[in-house]
Design a protein around this motif. Structure first.
Motif, PDB file in Angstrom:
ATOM      1  N   ARG A 127       0.860  -1.161  -0.080  1.00 59.77           N
ATOM      2  CA  ARG A 127       0.116   0.043  -0.007  1.00 59.77           C
ATOM      3  C   ARG A 127       0.951   1.324   0.012  1.00 59.77           C
ATOM      4  O   ARG A 127       1.937   1.311   0.696  1.00 59.77           O
ATOM      5  N   GLU A 128       0.558   1.998  -0.793  1.00 59.45           N
ATOM      6  CA  GLU A 128       1.401   3.427  -0.969  1.00 59.45           C
ATOM      7  C   GLU A 128       0.502   4.460  -0.147  1.00 59.45           C
ATOM      8  O   GLU A 128      -0.539   4.926  -0.483  1.00 59.45           O
ATOM      9  N   HIS A 129       1.118   4.998   0.856  1.00 61.23           N
ATOM     10  CA  HIS A 129       0.711   6.357   1.554  1.00 61.23           C
ATOM     11  C   HIS A 129       0.851   7.659   0.843  1.00 61.23           C
ATOM     12  O   HIS A 129       1.418   7.881  -0.181  1.00 61.23           O
ATOM     13  N   SER A 130       0.082   8.496   1.274  1.00 58.13           N
ATOM     14  CA  SER A 130       0.175   9.738   0.612  1.00 58.13           C
ATOM     15  C   SER A 130       1.422  10.633   0.641  1.00 58.13           C
ATOM     16  O   SER A 130       1.972  11.212  -0.310  1.00 58.13           O
ATOM     17  N   ASP A 131       2.302  10.147   1.504  1.00 60.52           N
ATOM     18  CA  ASP A 131       3.550  10.840   1.619  1.00 60.52           C
ATOM     19  C   ASP A 131       4.726   9.983   0.891  1.00 60.52           C
ATOM     20  O   ASP A 131       5.492  10.359   0.784  1.00 60.52           O
ATOM     21  N   GLY A 132       4.040   9.019   0.012  1.00 64.00           N
ATOM     22  CA  GLY A 132       4.935   8.503  -0.765  1.00 64.00           C
ATOM     23  C   GLY A 132       5.695   7.236  -0.342  1.00 64.00           C
ATOM     24  O   GLY A 132       6.246   6.515  -1.174  1.00 64.00           O
ATOM     25  N   ARG A 133       5.404   6.932   0.894  1.00 65.86           N
ATOM     26  CA  ARG A 133       6.039   5.543   1.581  1.00 65.86           C
ATOM     27  C   ARG A 133       5.204   4.370   0.997  1.00 65.86           C
ATOM     28  O   ARG A 133       4.130   4.601   0.730  1.00 65.86           O
ATOM     29  N   VAL A 134       5.911   3.570   0.594  1.00 65.47           N
ATOM     30  CA  VAL A 134       5.266   2.166   0.398  1.00 65.47           C
ATOM     31  C   VAL A 134       5.335   1.076   1.362  1.00 65.47           C
ATOM     32  O   VAL A 134       6.517   0.779   1.879  1.00 65.47           O
ATOM     33  N   ILE A 135       4.306   0.529   1.846  1.00 68.05           N
ATOM     34  CA  ILE A 135       4.253  -0.294   2.965  1.00 68.05           C
ATOM     35  C   ILE A 135       3.764  -1.790   2.521  1.00 68.05           C
ATOM     36  O   ILE A 135       2.568  -1.961   2.069  1.00 68.05           O
ATOM     37  N   ARG A 136       4.741  -2.770   2.764  1.00 68.48           N
ATOM     38  CA  ARG A 136       4.257  -4.154   2.580  1.00 68.48           C
ATOM     39  C   ARG A 136       3.473  -4.953   3.785  1.00 68.48           C
ATOM     40  O   ARG A 136       4.037  -4.410   4.967  1.00 68.48           O
ATOM     41  N   ILE A 137       2.415  -5.136   3.765  1.00 67.55           N
ATOM     42  CA  ILE A 137       1.642  -5.754   4.687  1.00 67.55           C
ATOM     43  C   ILE A 137       1.606  -7.494   4.497  1.00 67.55           C
ATOM     44  O   ILE A 137       0.975  -7.852   3.513  1.00 67.55           O
ATOM     45  N   GLU A 138       1.930  -8.117   5.513  1.00 67.58           N
ATOM     46  CA  GLU A 138       1.969  -9.642   5.449  1.00 67.58           C
ATOM     47  C   GLU A 138       1.217 -10.061   6.840  1.00 67.58           C
ATOM     48  O   GLU A 138       1.575  -9.509   7.970  1.00 67.58           O
ATOM     49  N   GLY A 139       0.145 -10.953   6.822  1.00 65.54           N
ATOM     50  CA  GLY A 139      -0.573 -11.227   7.823  1.00 65.54           C
ATOM     51  C   GLY A 139      -0.653 -12.860   7.858  1.00 65.54           C
ATOM     52  O   GLY A 139      -0.795 -13.518   6.904  1.00 65.54           O
ATOM     53  N   ASN A 140      -0.502 -13.391   9.080  1.00 65.98           N
ATOM     54  CA  ASN A 140      -0.669 -14.896   9.061  1.00 65.98           C
ATOM     55  C   ASN A 140      -1.486 -15.214  10.579  1.00 65.98           C
ATOM     56  O   ASN A 140      -1.251 -14.610  11.458  1.00 65.98           O
ATOM     57  N   PRO A 141      -2.434 -16.179  10.431  1.00 67.08           N
ATOM     58  CA  PRO A 141      -3.176 -16.430  11.718  1.00 67.08           C
ATOM     59  C   PRO A 141      -2.262 -17.261  12.828  1.00 67.08           C
ATOM     60  O   PRO A 141      -1.101 -17.787  12.461  1.00 67.08           O
ATOM     61  N   LEU A 142      -2.598 -16.910  13.847  1.00 71.88           N
ATOM     62  CA  LEU A 142      -1.802 -17.738  15.164  1.00 71.88           C
ATOM     63  C   LEU A 142      -2.537 -19.020  15.436  1.00 71.88           C
ATOM     64  O   LEU A 142      -3.722 -19.102  15.107  1.00 71.88           O
ATOM     65  N   PRO A 143      -1.835 -20.053  15.748  1.00 70.85           N
ATOM     66  CA  PRO A 143      -2.416 -21.434  16.207  1.00 70.85           C
ATOM     67  C   PRO A 143      -3.432 -21.207  17.032  1.00 70.85           C
ATOM     68  O   PRO A 143      -4.752 -21.964  17.017  1.00 70.85           O
TER      69      PRO A 143
END
Length: 961
Positions: free
Chosen positions: A517-533
């Motif tokens: 996701r790219e923020h309005s200030d130009g930063r690009v954030i990679r988001i990774e999500g995984n479930p917990l057992p």
């Protein structure tokens, strides 16, 4: 506290001023006051046994009450911010009291001497200046008195309201409210409101006592109240200095002492029965207070010996007092400690197996024969304590060991407390370890439990999304954090609640995901999500802005190179197609248009091509004078204008022929605006134009990117032509389901009556800018035709002298994820590159040779088909690229010649076809034959770029694949 400190200084200075005035102005010295008041005689009368004992009794009561007064506790404990401040206060406060003590005696004697019983004795300080007609000093003294009174009211009311709210009101509210609210803002507002109400309540209570009690009895009531406050002092002193005091003994002592004070001192004040100590050698009130205080102390001492401390009391006592286990060690110096009993004690908490292993290791680590009994006992106790501390904490281990040594048993509920503490410590250790691990991670981390509440995070996570402090806390709902990001536009376009529910559903389903996701200030954030057992979710947030910027830069450089070559090729093709269509529609076209299209034949293009090549070659030489360079630039500019005129006419011809088919796709406004900003940046500097671009990253539209770009190129170019020098703005604004793209300038503007005329062909307004701009007046007509072809409404809003605003309304679409790919780029220069040029026009051939020689290329030239075969046969291993004209001598053409030459070579030879032929299918044939395509008039920069691209493609095919 700063205000209270200031009022103390006001009170001090006022008291000193009155003291000095009375002592050295009203009287010559303190000795004169002493002599005139016969103080020596009065002192002898006062220093009798009853008075001295009365003074000491009052001193004991006031000292005891002093430590327990709410305002003293507020100042000494609550408001103490730094322990270092106590060092200064211990030295200044006695001096502060000493100053009041020094002047108290002279002022009291002087007041008795001058005022007598006309005013109360506690008002002497205020009335002595007034007695000598000193209004300013009287006013200053009055301010000091008001300051002292207000500080006592403020501190006492704040302290009492704090105690009432913390110890009574809030515990009751917490127990009454089953659904505990964790909203910090509501709790803070509620706390402040209750504190304010309690402050008002305390002040009103004091005011009620003032109204009901006689002013003459206030001092005696204060003495009685001191006796009540003094009942708290024994418990306070015991908490700090006597470890064996129990909570039961403290409560019993306070109850007994307060009951004695109530019966012996307070109730007799209402006249219900006579005071029991009336007529004794001590004042009745002092005697009653001392007796009740003594009963308090004796009761607490007795009850402490018969009652037993709980585990919680012992642990709390350890916070204030040194651990007293060394005393237990001293008791055991001369007797043997039972090794088996200690082992059994440890096994009850650690487990039998671990205990046996631990004590065997202890026996192997020491030599008992070489140690004294005391040293062995001490080592054994230390080992036992350390083993217990590993499972229950140091303080609990000390408590268990001390109880065992003293022969006392530990109740089951106390063991539960120990186990709970051990569990809490292990849990706290695990939490601290987890927090330390995630806090030192380079990525932002957040952990959500199965109820979708935030349970752990690190500072990087907060910094990446700029969460406010009141929004993120232990147990905060993750839906609030998602909603905060959606409102700021970090999750794309859509309704807020729909976006929130969509992401919550992903979390509930335990679906792993990865996105950027790219923020309005130009930063690009990679988001990774995984479930917990066990339920919940762990999210990783990585700032990959640097990587994406590098990736984008490489891609843009490659795309820009390919786009420029493609644009130049398309423009030449469009020009030739327009000329061909114009010749076919010569009878219907305008006379000027027909004459111009006839002139743009192959024979006209050839000399123009030769002239352009010669000027380019001449401009590449570094030995031209300034005058010569200016003349060459003028020639090149004239040829460029001619080329632009041909391009405009070709555009008109293509539109009217109906050969343009829109290629509709979705793309972001920002990417389109970035290309236009780069394209016009150089022109903006040359024309002294302040060119600005403004749009949102989240705006996406649906159109033909190339045709829409052409529309905006015409509008921006038109603004540059008529507004320079000035300002031009390219912007985009959301308008429901569409986007309004606007081009604004501060040029001369267009009169209302001519705003329809400017869209006609070959139309230019008569003003200074138009006369110097040149052109045929086709730009706006082309723009209008392309806008109609794309079904994009085109509007003009202008007033004469106030600039123009052109707007194009385009369909809006949802933002899509842009896939960025990186292609390897190899930059190749043309120095020492062997090029073979083939053209049947000697002038064009000589111009091409001159241009390539200026670029430090090795050039081989051929004017015919047969000569080309002969030259290639001789130098086929040296030739690296071919530049071929389409129309050659006889019936030969450049495509067939290229195929023939490639068959003669053992390696792949890139080739570029350069032609003025306007055949509509020529470019398709050229591309099918893997040959580059350029239409005359060629631009040297475009030719150089295509040559570099073809050579790069050759190297990539040879080495990278």
């Amino acid at each position: 506290m700063l205000a209270i400190a200031f009022e103390s200084l006001v009170k001090l200075f006022a008291f000193i001023a009155v003291g000095i005035f009375v002592t050295y102005v009203l009287f010559d010295s303190p000795m004169e006051i002493w002599r005139r008041s016969s103080a020596s005689l009065q002192l002898d009368q006062q220093l009798n046994f009853p008075n001295v004992m009365s003074m000491f009794a009052m001193l004991v009561i006031t000292m005891a009450a002093f430590l327990s007064l709410p305002r003293q506790f507020q100042v000494m404990v609550v408001e103490l911010k730094d322990e270092k401040d106590t060092w200064l206060s211990r030295r200044i406060f006695p001096l502060y009291l000493l100053i009041f003590a020094i002047f108290a005696v002279p002022l009291g004697l002087a007041g008795h001497l001058l005022l007598g019983d006309t005013v109360p004795s506690d008002a002497y300080v205020l009335f002595l200046p007034w007695y000598q007609q000193q209004p300013w000093l009287t006013l200053f003294t009055f301010l000091g008195a008001i300051s002292a009174a207000s500080s006592m009211v403020i501190i006492s009311s704040i302290a009492l309201s704090t105690m009432l709210s913390n110890e009574i009101v809030f515990p009751w509210l917490y127990r009454a409210n089953k659904n505990h609210d964790t909203d910090y803002d509501k709790f803070r507002l509620r706390l402040l409101t209750i504190r304010k109400i309690l402050v008002l309540f305390v002040i009103l209570l004091g005011y009620g006592v003032f109204l009901m009690a006689s002013p003459d009895t206030l001092s005696s009531l204060g003495e009685i109240a001191f006796g009540a406050f003094a009942q708290l002092t024994p418990a306070l002193v015991a908490a700090f200095y006597w470890r064996r005091a129990t909570l039961t003994a403290v409560y019993g002592g306070i109850v007994i002492g307060f009951s004695a004070w109530l019966i012996l001192n307070f109730i007799p004040q209402f006249g219900i029965y006579p005071h029991p100590f009336e007529g004794g050698f001590l004042p009745a009130n002092s005697m009653a207070s001392l007796l009740s205080l003594s009963a308090n102390i004796i009761a607490m001492w007795l009850l402490s010996h018969v009652s037993r401390q709980s585990v919680q009391e012992r642990m709390q006592a350890s916070l204030f007092m040194e651990y007293q286990a060394p005393k237990a060690l001293k008791l055991q110096r001369n007797k043997q400690i039972n090794y088996q009993e200690l082992e059994l004690l440890v096994s009850r908490f650690v487990g039998e197996k671990k205990t046996i292993i631990s004590f065997k290791q202890f026996q192997r680590s020491i030599d008992k024969a070489q140690m004294s009994n005391v040293a062995y006992n001490q080592k054994l106790l230390q080992h036992t304590e350390n083993t217990l501390a590993s499972v229950m904490g140091a303080s609990s281990a000390r408590l268990v060991l001390s109880s065992a040594l003293e022969g006392r048993d530990i109740a089951l509920d106390e063991i539960a407390v120990l186990v709970e503490e051990a569990s809490s410590q292990r849990q706290q250790y695990s939490q601290d370890l987890l927090q330390s691990a995630i806090e030192n991670a380079s990525e932002g981390i957040s952990i959500v439990d199965s109820d979708l509440n935030l349970v752990a995070w690190n500072k990087k996570y907060v910094d990446l999304f700029s969460y406010p402090s009141e929004l993120i806390y232990q147990g905060s709902a993750i839906s609030d954090l998602i909603r905060f990001n959606v409102v700021r536009g970090l999750c794309g376009i859509g309704k807020v609640e729909e976006q929130v529910n969509k992401r919550l559903e992903h979390l509930r389903n335990g679906s792993p995901h990865s996105s950027e996701r790219e923020h309005s200030d130009g930063r690009v954030i990679r988001i990774e999500g995984n479930p917990l057992p066990g339920g919940g979710f762990v999210m990783l947030f990585s700032d990959i802005t640097t990587y994406r910027q590098a990736e984008r830069g490489l891609k843009e450089a490659n795309v820009d190179l390919e786009t420029r070559v493609l644009e130049r090729t398309q423009k030449l093709e469009q020009t030739n197609d327009a000329l061909a269509l114009a010749r076919e529609k010569a009878e219907q076209a305008h006379v000027k248009k027909s004459l111009y299209l006839k002139a743009c034949s192959h024979d006209l293009m050839q000399p123009l091509e030769a002239a352009r090549l010669f000027t380019s070659a001449l401009a590449s030489q570094g030995n031209l004078t300034v005058t010569q360079q200016r003349q060459v630039d003028n020639i090149d500019h004239s040829l460029k204008v001619a080329n632009d005129l041909v391009a405009d006419l070709a555009e008109i011809a293509r539109i009217e022929s109906g050969n343009i088919k829109p290629n509709i796709s979705s793309f972001s406004v920002k990417s389109l605006f970035d290309d236009l900003a780069k394209e016009f940046s150089a022109s903006a500097v040359d024309l002294e134009i302040e060119f600005r671009v403004h749009c949102s990253n989240a705006m996406w539209l649906r159109s033909d990117r190339n045709l829409l770009r052409r529309i905006l190129q015409n509008l921006i170019g038109n603004a540059f032509r008529y507004a320079g020098p000035g300002k031009v703005l390219l912007g985009a604004r959301g308008k429901g389901d569409s986007i309004d793209i606007q081009v604004l300038d501060n040029g001369p503007g267009i009169p209302v009556d001519k705003q329809t005329l400017v869209f006609e062909q070959f139309t230019q307004l008569d003003n200074q800018q138009s006369s110097s701009a040149g052109g045929l007046g086709l730009g706006l007509n082309i723009t209008q035709s392309l806008a109609q072809l794309l079904s994009h409404p085109l509007a003009l809003n202008s007033k004469e002298g106030q600039g123009c605003k052109f707007s194009v309304e385009v369909e809006r679409t949802l933002a899509q994820k842009e896939v960025l790919t990186v292609k390897p780029v190899i930059n190749i220069g043309l120095r020492d590159v062997t090029v073979m040029c083939i053209d049947n026009d000697p002038d064009v051939l000589n111009g091409m040779v001159e241009l390539l020689t200026a670029w430090d290329c090795n050039v081989l030239a051929a004017e015919s088909y047969q000569q080309a075969l002969s030259v290639y046969e001789t130098h086929k291993n040296d030739i690296e690229i071919l530049l071929v004209d389409y129309q050659l001598d006889g019936n030969f053409n450049g495509i067939a010649l290229t195929a023939k030459l490639r068959k003669m070579s053992r390696h792949y030879v890139p080739a570029i076809l350069i032609t003025a032929t306007t055949d509509s299918d020529l470019e398709e044939k050229t591309l099918a034959a893997d040959i580059g395509f350029m239409r005359k008039l060629i631009k040297p920069a475009a030719l150089r770029a295509m040559m570099s691209a073809m050579l790069t493609k050759k190297l990539q095919a040879k080495y990278l694949q």
